[in-house]
Design a protein around this motif. Sequence first.
Motif, PDB file in Angstrom:
ATOM      1  N   LYS A  20      24.578  36.951  29.239  1.00 27.07           N
ATOM      2  CA  LYS A  20      23.636  36.024  29.879  1.00 27.07           C
ATOM      3  C   LYS A  20      23.694  36.060  31.402  1.00 27.07           C
ATOM      4  N   ASN A  21      24.839  36.340  31.957  1.00 24.77           N
ATOM      5  CA  ASN A  21      24.966  36.385  33.421  1.00 24.77           C
ATOM      6  C   ASN A  21      25.664  37.671  33.833  1.00 24.77           C
ATOM      7  N   PRO A  22      24.987  38.808  33.748  1.00 26.23           N
ATOM      8  CA  PRO A  22      25.650  40.085  33.976  1.00 26.23           C
ATOM      9  C   PRO A  22      25.934  40.411  35.434  1.00 26.23           C
ATOM     10  N   THR A  23      25.263  39.766  36.350  1.00 26.48           N
ATOM     11  CA  THR A  23      25.472  40.090  37.766  1.00 26.48           C
ATOM     12  C   THR A  23      26.879  39.675  38.170  1.00 26.48           C
ATOM     13  N   ALA A  24      27.694  40.649  38.583  1.00 29.52           N
ATOM     14  CA  ALA A  24      29.092  40.393  38.924  1.00 29.52           C
ATOM     15  C   ALA A  24      29.715  41.658  39.488  1.00 29.52           C
ATOM     16  N   PHE A  25      30.964  41.525  39.910  1.00 26.54           N
ATOM     17  CA  PHE A  25      31.775  42.652  40.374  1.00 26.54           C
ATOM     18  C   PHE A  25      32.712  43.012  39.226  1.00 26.54           C
ATOM     19  N   TYR A  26      32.613  44.252  38.747  1.00 26.83           N
ATOM     20  CA  TYR A  26      33.389  44.683  37.583  1.00 26.83           C
ATOM     21  C   TYR A  26      34.524  45.607  38.023  1.00 26.83           C
ATOM     22  N   LEU A  27      35.718  45.308  37.524  1.00 27.78           N
ATOM     23  CA  LEU A  27      36.905  46.063  37.892  1.00 27.78           C
ATOM     24  C   LEU A  27      37.546  46.679  36.663  1.00 27.78           C
ATOM     25  N   CYS A  28      37.859  47.949  36.764  1.00 30.42           N
ATOM     26  CA  CYS A  28      38.572  48.664  35.721  1.00 30.42           C
ATOM     27  C   CYS A  28      40.006  48.873  36.187  1.00 30.42           C
ATOM     28  N   ALA A  29      40.955  48.834  35.267  1.00 32.04           N
ATOM     29  CA  ALA A  29      42.353  49.038  35.610  1.00 32.04           C
ATOM     30  C   ALA A  29      43.046  49.824  34.515  1.00 32.04           C
ATOM     31  N   SER A  30      44.208  50.385  34.855  1.00 29.79           N
ATOM     32  CA  SER A  30      45.021  51.058  33.852  1.00 29.79           C
ATOM     33  C   SER A  30      46.480  50.756  34.117  1.00 29.79           C
ATOM     34  N   SER A  31      47.315  50.917  33.086  1.00 29.77           N
ATOM     35  CA  SER A  31      48.739  50.653  33.261  1.00 29.77           C
ATOM     36  C   SER A  31      49.531  51.366  32.175  1.00 29.77           C
ATOM     37  N   THR A  32      50.849  51.398  32.384  1.00 30.53           N
ATOM     38  CA  THR A  32      51.737  51.966  31.383  1.00 30.53           C
ATOM     39  C   THR A  32      53.038  51.181  31.389  1.00 30.53           C
ATOM     40  N   TRP A  33      53.859  51.420  30.394  1.00 34.54           N
ATOM     41  CA  TRP A  33      55.121  50.693  30.309  1.00 34.54           C
ATOM     42  C   TRP A  33      56.143  51.254  31.278  1.00 34.54           C
ATOM     43  N   LYS A  34      56.943  50.374  31.848  1.00 32.29           N
ATOM     44  CA  LYS A  34      58.117  50.790  32.599  1.00 32.29           C
ATOM     45  C   LYS A  34      59.348  50.511  31.734  1.00 32.29           C
ATOM     46  N   THR A  35      60.504  50.576  32.331  1.00 31.89           N
ATOM     47  CA  THR A  35      61.749  50.577  31.564  1.00 31.89           C
ATOM     48  C   THR A  35      61.885  49.383  30.618  1.00 31.89           C
ATOM     49  N   ARG A  36      61.713  48.174  31.153  1.00 35.29           N
ATOM     50  CA  ARG A  36      61.886  46.981  30.318  1.00 35.29           C
ATOM     51  C   ARG A  36      60.566  46.498  29.736  1.00 35.29           C
ATOM     52  N   GLY A  37      59.551  47.270  29.900  1.00 37.08           N
ATOM     53  CA  GLY A  37      58.255  46.835  29.399  1.00 37.08           C
ATOM     54  C   GLY A  37      57.390  46.220  30.466  1.00 37.08           C
ATOM     55  N   GLU A  38      57.883  46.253  31.716  1.00 37.89           N
ATOM     56  CA  GLU A  38      57.039  45.743  32.783  1.00 37.89           C
ATOM     57  C   GLU A  38      55.818  46.643  32.926  1.00 37.89           C
ATOM     58  N   THR A  39      54.722  46.049  33.251  1.00 34.40           N
ATOM     59  CA  THR A  39      53.522  46.846  33.445  1.00 34.40           C
ATOM     60  C   THR A  39      52.827  46.394  34.716  1.00 34.40           C
ATOM     61  N   GLU A  40      52.392  47.355  35.505  1.00 35.71           N
ATOM     62  CA  GLU A  40      51.626  47.052  36.715  1.00 35.71           C
ATOM     63  C   GLU A  40      50.272  47.709  36.562  1.00 35.71           C
ATOM     64  N   ALA A  41      49.248  46.925  36.596  1.00 34.03           N
ATOM     65  CA  ALA A  41      47.913  47.477  36.470  1.00 34.03           C
ATOM     66  C   ALA A  41      47.455  48.030  37.814  1.00 34.03           C
ATOM     67  N   PHE A  42      46.881  49.217  37.786  1.00 36.53           N
ATOM     68  CA  PHE A  42      46.299  49.838  38.974  1.00 36.53           C
ATOM     69  C   PHE A  42      44.789  49.781  38.824  1.00 36.53           C
ATOM     70  N   PHE A  43      44.128  49.329  39.865  1.00 34.12           N
ATOM     71  CA  PHE A  43      42.703  49.065  39.780  1.00 34.12           C
ATOM     72  C   PHE A  43      41.853  50.140  40.446  1.00 34.12           C
ATOM     73  N   GLY A  44      40.637  50.292  39.928  1.00 39.75           N
ATOM     74  CA  GLY A  44      39.619  51.079  40.598  1.00 39.75           C
ATOM     75  C   GLY A  44      38.990  50.272  41.726  1.00 39.75           C
ATOM     76  N   GLN A  45      38.000  50.868  42.380  1.00 36.59           N
ATOM     77  CA  GLN A  45      37.373  50.222  43.524  1.00 36.59           C
ATOM     78  C   GLN A  45      36.254  49.268  43.120  1.00 36.59           C
ATOM     79  N   GLY A  46      35.924  49.230  41.851  1.00 39.33           N
ATOM     80  CA  GLY A  46      34.953  48.250  41.384  1.00 39.33           C
ATOM     81  C   GLY A  46      33.514  48.751  41.377  1.00 39.33           C
ATOM     82  N   THR A  47      32.705  48.123  40.546  1.00 41.35           N
ATOM     83  CA  THR A  47      31.258  48.362  40.496  1.00 41.35           C
ATOM     84  C   THR A  47      30.556  47.023  40.644  1.00 41.35           C
ATOM     85  N   ARG A  48      29.683  46.949  41.619  1.00 43.20           N
ATOM     86  CA  ARG A  48      28.878  45.735  41.803  1.00 43.20           C
ATOM     87  C   ARG A  48      27.583  45.903  41.025  1.00 43.20           C
TER      88      ARG A  48
END
Lengths: 115, 113
Positions: A83-111
């Motif tokens: 219903k309200n598609p106008t927005a800034f869309y962000l894609c991210a990816s991540s993987t597991w680290k030693t204890r399961g910590e995860t840090e998402a890395f983001f793209g530059q976004g699509t408006r």
Amino acid sequence: DGGITQSPKYLFRKEGQNVTLSCEQNLNHDAMYWYRQDPGQGLRLIYYSQIVNDFQKGDIAEGYSVSREKKESFPLTVTSAQKNPTAFYLCASSTWKTRGETEAFFGQGTRLTVV
Amino acid sequence: DQQVKQNSPSLSVQEGRISILNCDYTNSMFDYFLWYKKYPAEGPTFLISISSIKDKNEDGRFTVFLNKSAKHLSLHIVPSQPGDSAVYFCAASVLGSNYKLTFGKGTLLTVNP
């Protein structure tokens, strides 16, 4: 150079049309995400995928669809049911680290602007 | 139901002083916390993280403090620089369960020269 690529940076669509946003990563990350940012709303999770051929709904999945046919790619389709598609869309990816910590890395976004 | 809350929409500090950004969470299952910095029309970039086995993590000018009993964490930036002006997001996850990150609404930090 490893990273996450979102394309296009700006996208205009007419109301009632479906539109697909591209997200590609060459970080060899297992998980990928789609977030939406609106003014004053922070980042809200639309969909996420932990492995190929599997994905889960986030907090605001209605009106969106995704696919994860390849590890590197996680396209998001904004359907006419959103219903309200106008927005800034962000894609991210991540993987597991030693204890399961995860840090998402983001793209530059699509408006996305729907007129 | 907002599980990660950043109650201050904005913060303004003088260059060289300390910036303190706060974040509260309600889900007691969260055990890993992250801070991201975001400029307009760009994707967020990772700053610093902390797991629940620690109460402090430091990286250069950035320090994150975690108070588990109060379900509160804070990001300290010392000294603040004009280039630090951005929106800062707090995020949380549950270690080992899935990859899902839950974000707060963000705090706009303005560092004045």
